[in-house]
Every structure is written in C-alpha cells, then in structure tokens.
Design a protein around this motif. Structure first.
Motif, PDB file in Angstrom:
ATOM      1  N   TRP A  21       0.847  -1.197   0.000  1.00 46.68           N
ATOM      2  CA  TRP A  21       0.000   0.000   0.000  1.00 46.68           C
ATOM      3  C   TRP A  21       0.880   1.243   0.000  1.00 46.68           C
ATOM      4  CZ3 TRP A  21      -1.220   4.044   3.454  1.00 46.68           C
ATOM      5  CH2 TRP A  21      -2.371   4.761   3.115  1.00 46.68           C
ATOM      6  N   ASP A 370     -10.966   3.910   2.186  1.00 43.75           N
ATOM      7  CA  ASP A 370      -9.706   3.403   1.622  1.00 43.75           C
ATOM      8  C   ASP A 370      -8.701   3.029   2.705  1.00 43.75           C
ATOM      9  OD1 ASP A 370      -9.183   5.944   2.457  1.00 43.75           O
ATOM     10  OD2 ASP A 370      -8.419   6.685   0.552  1.00 43.75           O
ATOM     11  N   ALA A 439     -12.807  -3.844   4.277  1.00 44.76           N
ATOM     12  CA  ALA A 439     -13.181  -2.621   3.568  1.00 44.76           C
ATOM     13  C   ALA A 439     -14.672  -2.374   3.761  1.00 44.76           C
ATOM     14  CB  ALA A 439     -12.857  -2.737   2.076  1.00 44.76           C
ATOM     15  N   THR A 458     -11.760  -1.267  -3.285  1.00 49.03           N
ATOM     16  CA  THR A 458     -10.623  -0.348  -3.420  1.00 49.03           C
ATOM     17  C   THR A 458      -9.302  -1.108  -3.333  1.00 49.03           C
ATOM     18  OG1 THR A 458     -11.889   1.453  -2.416  1.00 49.03           O
ATOM     19  CG2 THR A 458      -9.484   1.667  -2.416  1.00 49.03           C
ATOM     20  N   SER A 461      -5.490  -0.989  -0.675  1.00 51.72           N
ATOM     21  CA  SER A 461      -6.144  -0.377   0.465  1.00 51.72           C
ATOM     22  C   SER A 461      -5.280  -0.578   1.695  1.00 51.72           C
ATOM     23  CB  SER A 461      -7.528  -1.002   0.677  1.00 51.72           C
ATOM     24  OG  SER A 461      -8.227  -0.357   1.713  1.00 51.72           O
TER      25      SER A 461
END
Length: 550
Positions: A21, A370, A439, A458, A461
């Motif tokens: 990420w 997110d 999420a 997303t 994330s």
C-alpha cells in the motif's frame, strides 16, 4: 480513573502485505443487487410522505458475526397501512461473504404502517439488538427475542401514543442514546413536519400537475425523548428535558459529545429551518445552543433543505465534526469543531462547497473507505421532486464518495468510484463490512427502484482495525463510548453511535483505517461510565471484541 477487567477476543484476521500500500488509492465500489424495491405509494397527487421513505439498518440481528440488512418500506398513502405485500419491510440475513437471503417472515418484521426510518440498539441489555421503526403517524418497537424472531412491543413500552397537542406525529427515525449514563439506552425520536392527508395543501409544478409542496406550507413538530425505565417501558421526558420547547422539521439526528464533557449531545438537521444543537447539562436538561455554537445556519445565512447528518472527527484533531447534506445550489454543509464549544463552517474551505453545489443529497455516512486513516464521506443522492418535474433539475442522481485527501480537503469520486452506473432517487444508506475483507461497504435504498449494495473493492487499500464493544450487564452496545486509536503518526477518534445518515443506522463494529501501519500502538476506550481501557500493540486487520467488567 476507574479500573476495569478486560476480556478480549481477536478475530477475523486477514492476510495482507503492508508494503503493497502506497497511499492515495481512488476509492472504488462494485454493484451487487439485493431483492428489495422501495414502494412509497406514489400518486399523481404527490403527497409529502411519498418522497421521504427509505431508511436502512445494518446490524447483526442473530449474533452470528455477520452483518444483516433491514429496509423500512411504505404503505398505501391513503390508509397508511401495508395493504399489499410489496409494502413489506424486509430483513436480509448476511452470510459474511456479501450474500443475503430474505428472512422477513420468519423474523416477524413485515410491519403494518408507512414506515420511514430505523434506529438500532439493545434497549434491554439482553445481548441482542432491537429495532425502533419510525413512521407516518405511527412508530413501532421490535424486541429481538434472541431466536431469530422479533416481537412488536410498542403498546407495552409506552411509545407511540398520539401527542396531546399535535396529534399523530410523523417520525423519520431516531437514535438510541444513554442520556443519564445509567447503562440503559434511551430513545430520541426525530419528528418531521405536521402532515394530514385530508388537509394537505395542493402545490403544482406547472398548471394541472401537482408536485411535492415546499416545507414552508407545513407546521413544525417537536422531537421526543423517552427515558428507559429498565423494565421494558419508557417515560416521556420531552417537556421536562427541554427538547419539546424547540419544534422543527427534523430530517437527521447525530449523537455526539461535541465538548468532550462525557455527556451525549444531539444535533438535528431541519428542513428549511434553523438546525438544533441540544447540549446536555447532566441534570436531565438540554439547552439548545445551535446559534452560539454556530451550527444553526451555514455561513450563507439562508435556510437550506437539511437532510440526513453524520458526526465523527473528520480532521483527526480529537473533536467530532458535523456533516450534513441538502439540495442542489445549497451545498453539503461541513461544520468543523473548534474544540472551544463551537464550530466553523468549513464547507467552502474543504472543497465540499464547490463539489456539491450541483448535487442533491439525502444520506451522508462518514467512514474511511480506503483505510488510509482519514475519514471520507459517502452521500446517497437524488432529488425530492417527482420524476418529470417541470423544474429542470436532475431527479435521478448517482451516489458519490468524497475522499478525504488528508485533514479537511475532499475530492468527489462518482464515475471514478464506480458509482455512476445507477442514477436513482436514492434515500437511506448504511455502512458495514459485508464480506469480511476489512473494507467498508454501503447499502442504499431508492424510491421505486431496486436497492443497491456497493461492495468496496478499493485496491490497494490500507490496514484496518475494527472494535466491537460489549458491556457486561449494561450498555451492551457500547453506545456513547469514545475510542482513540494511535498507529504510527495517525491518531484517530470515533464516538460510538449507530445513528447515521438519513433515517438509517449503521451498527457494525467501529472501524479504523491504519494506512501502512501493521498495528495500533494504542487503543483507548472511554466508556460513558467513566471506565477507561487501554490496549497496547494491537495487530491490524481484525475485529477486536472488548468486554468491560466493573
């Protein structure tokens, strides 16, 4: 500081590589259908309740660890009764993987009247979440029996009696809140305007074609506050508490402790009236302080069509802010808490003013979609006017997520978020992790259209952590607790309240995005009772269940 015994259960760990990420992903959702259509008995006469239905609740009704979905539904507009099966309220049981099955009949939640909004809370502390359903000229309290069924206990509870001055009231929902910190959830009932089928004024969009009347043609009504007696009954303290002194046209209620004094406060967004901020003094009395706190109006000084509202700390400064929505050319107001018992209108400075100016919104939900550690804003969109209105505004609209780029700056994502494909007259919305991937997903209702589930996919994330609070024998939902989570340079705060958006409830675990951090160095829970719990070095990507014992 009071001491507490702590029982912890870590669950739902998700494999994840933190280094993948890099921050700043564009929030994205994919559409999943659900077999529900909101029916509000729309007629050519355009009666006011027809455009106002649509509350949604996300909660775990059977304690299987998976989130379920409840939809309120309308009724025949003339009789305000569910004369056809298409008007049934609906309960869908989730399997934890994003799939749902209809269990309405077995649960006993079909309903009988024109139902508008829903509030979730365990009012009798038996460990199972109950439902308050607000509606047009009738409200209902459904007790969760703990065996996948509910019982309508409205008559026994003392709720639902006609007002001696105003007559039958139109409730668009409410909020469970422990006003006096006795461990028993009390009920705030949010009421809209005074409407009567037989005396409703006639309003026309053009000669010969009726449309929904402006709220100015209807009188305001008072909200209500009911204290929990602890025996399944409630007593009306609306007048004694000071709530009744301030009638309005309530469309949204947020529960927050705006001055961090340990006592719950109530913000009400009103339709084309001054908003209300009820500050609790701790002696059974609320004082209305919207003007002194600078939230009665936006900086424009004009009345707006205040719709749903949500409250959380958006800029991570430790104080809860307020996000509301309105119609086109009114913007979506954002009030930033100064920490000095007041707010400033941050709508323009945050970018929300410019971005939302052409939009009509109904239900705002503050959440980190997110998982970057900054709370975003999802808004269900759609106009109040009837289809084909002579006014040239856009009636059917897609939903939008406003991504918080850090602090108090937002970007609007509609097509980029995958939300542009289904414009409709959206109404209620609620959030929760339906498939257990960490999420947050969204469910939305829409007038005369299928409901929508938006699964958050997303990628990449951030890491995440979710807290599920469980009182041992009282306040079993943890409502009113304040949770602080520190992870790396991120320090976040959330106030536990299930009231969120328009006529809706989001009653899943309290969610935090952690960004690239693989653990939370500190989780601090401040219960309304005064007990403070601190957890250190909590691994990310899991639900943490915390039970407090005195």
């Amino acid at each position: 500081m009071k001491r507490a015994g702590i029982a912890l259960l870590f669950c739902c760990a998700v494999a994840w590589v933190a280094s993948a990420w890099v921050g700043g992903p564009a929030v994205h959702f994919k559409f999943e259908p659900i077999d529900f259509k909101l029916e509000s008995s729309e007629t050519p006469e355009a009666h006011a309740p027809e455009t106002m239905a649509g509350g949604v609740a996300v909660f775990d009704y059977n304690n299987d660890g998976h989130l379920d979905i409840f939809f309120t539904n309308g009724a025949d507009i003339r009789s305000l009764t569910k004369t056809d099966r298409r008007y049934r309220n609906r309960l869908f049981e989730g399997d934890g993987e994003g799939r749902f099955k209809d269990v309405t009949e077995r649960a006993g939640l079909s309903g009988t009247g024109f139902d508008n909004g829903v509030a979730v809370g365990d009012y009798d502390n038996d460990g199972f979440k109950d439902l308050f359903v607000g509606g047009v000229h009738a409200v209902h309290l459904f007790h969760n029996n703990g065996d996948a069924t509910f019982t309508d206990v409205t008559a026994r509870s003392g709720l639902g009696k006609p007002d001696t001055e105003y007559g039958p009231l139109w409730s668009v929902g409410g909020a469970w809140v422990d006003v006096n910190n006795d461990g028993l959830l009390d009920l705030f009932v949010l009421n809209y305007l005074a409407w009567n089928f037989d005396t409703e004024p006639v309003c026309e969009a053009e000669p010969g074609r009726r449309d929904y009347c402006h709220p100015k043609f209807f009188k305001p009504t008072p909200n209500q506050l009911f204290l929990n007696n602890g025996d399944g009954t409630f007593r009306d303290v609306s007048a004694a508490s000071g709530i009744r002194e301030h009638p309005g046209k309530g469309m949204g209620v947020a529960v927050l402790d705006y001055d961090l004094d340990g006592l719950p406060d109530l913000f009400v967004s009103n339709d084309k009236l001054y908003n209300s901020l009820f500050h609790y003094r701790g002696d059974g009395k609320f004082e209305e302080v919207a003007f002194t706190a600078n939230v009665a109006l936006t900086d424009s000084g004009k009345f707006i069509s205040g719709m749903g509202v949500d409250s959380q700390d958006v800029d991570n400064d430790g104080y809860p802010d307020l996000a509301s929505v309105a119609l086109d050319n009114e913007t979506f107001p954002l009030f930033r808490n100064t920490g000095k018992r007041s707010f400033v209108d941050a709508t323009l400075a945050s970018g929300l003013g410019r971005l939302s100016l052409p939009m009509a919104g109904y239900s705002p939900n503050i959440a980190d979609f997110d998982n970057d550690g900054w709370k975003d804003l999802f808004v269900s969109r759609g106009h109040v006017q009837s289809p084909g209105s002579a006014n040239r505004m856009q009636i059917d609209q897609p939903n939008t997520v406003f991504r918080n780029t850090g602090g108090l700056k937002f970007e609007a994502l509609t097509a980029e978020a995958g939300l542009a494909q289904r414009p409709a007259r959206h109404r209620g919305s609620a959030i929760g992790d339906f498939n257990g991937d960490g999420a947050l997903d969204v469910v939305v209702s829409a007038l005369a259209a299928p409901a929508e589930i938006w699964i958050n996919d997303t990628a990449p994330s951030g890491n995440w952590l979710a807290m599920e609070l469980q009182g041992s024998t009282s306040n079993r939902d943890g409502i009113g607790a304040r949770i602080k989570v520190a992870a790396g340079t991120l320090v976040q705060h959330r106030y536990v309240s299930f009231a969120s958006g328009y006529a809706s409830s989001s009653a899943g675990p309290t969610h935090f995005g952690l960004g690239a951090n693989a653990k939370a160095s500190l989780v601090e829970i401040r219960w309304p009772s005064g007990i403070v719990q601190r957890l250190r070095d909590v691994p990310a990507n899991r639900v943490v269940r915390v039970t407090v014992t005195k």
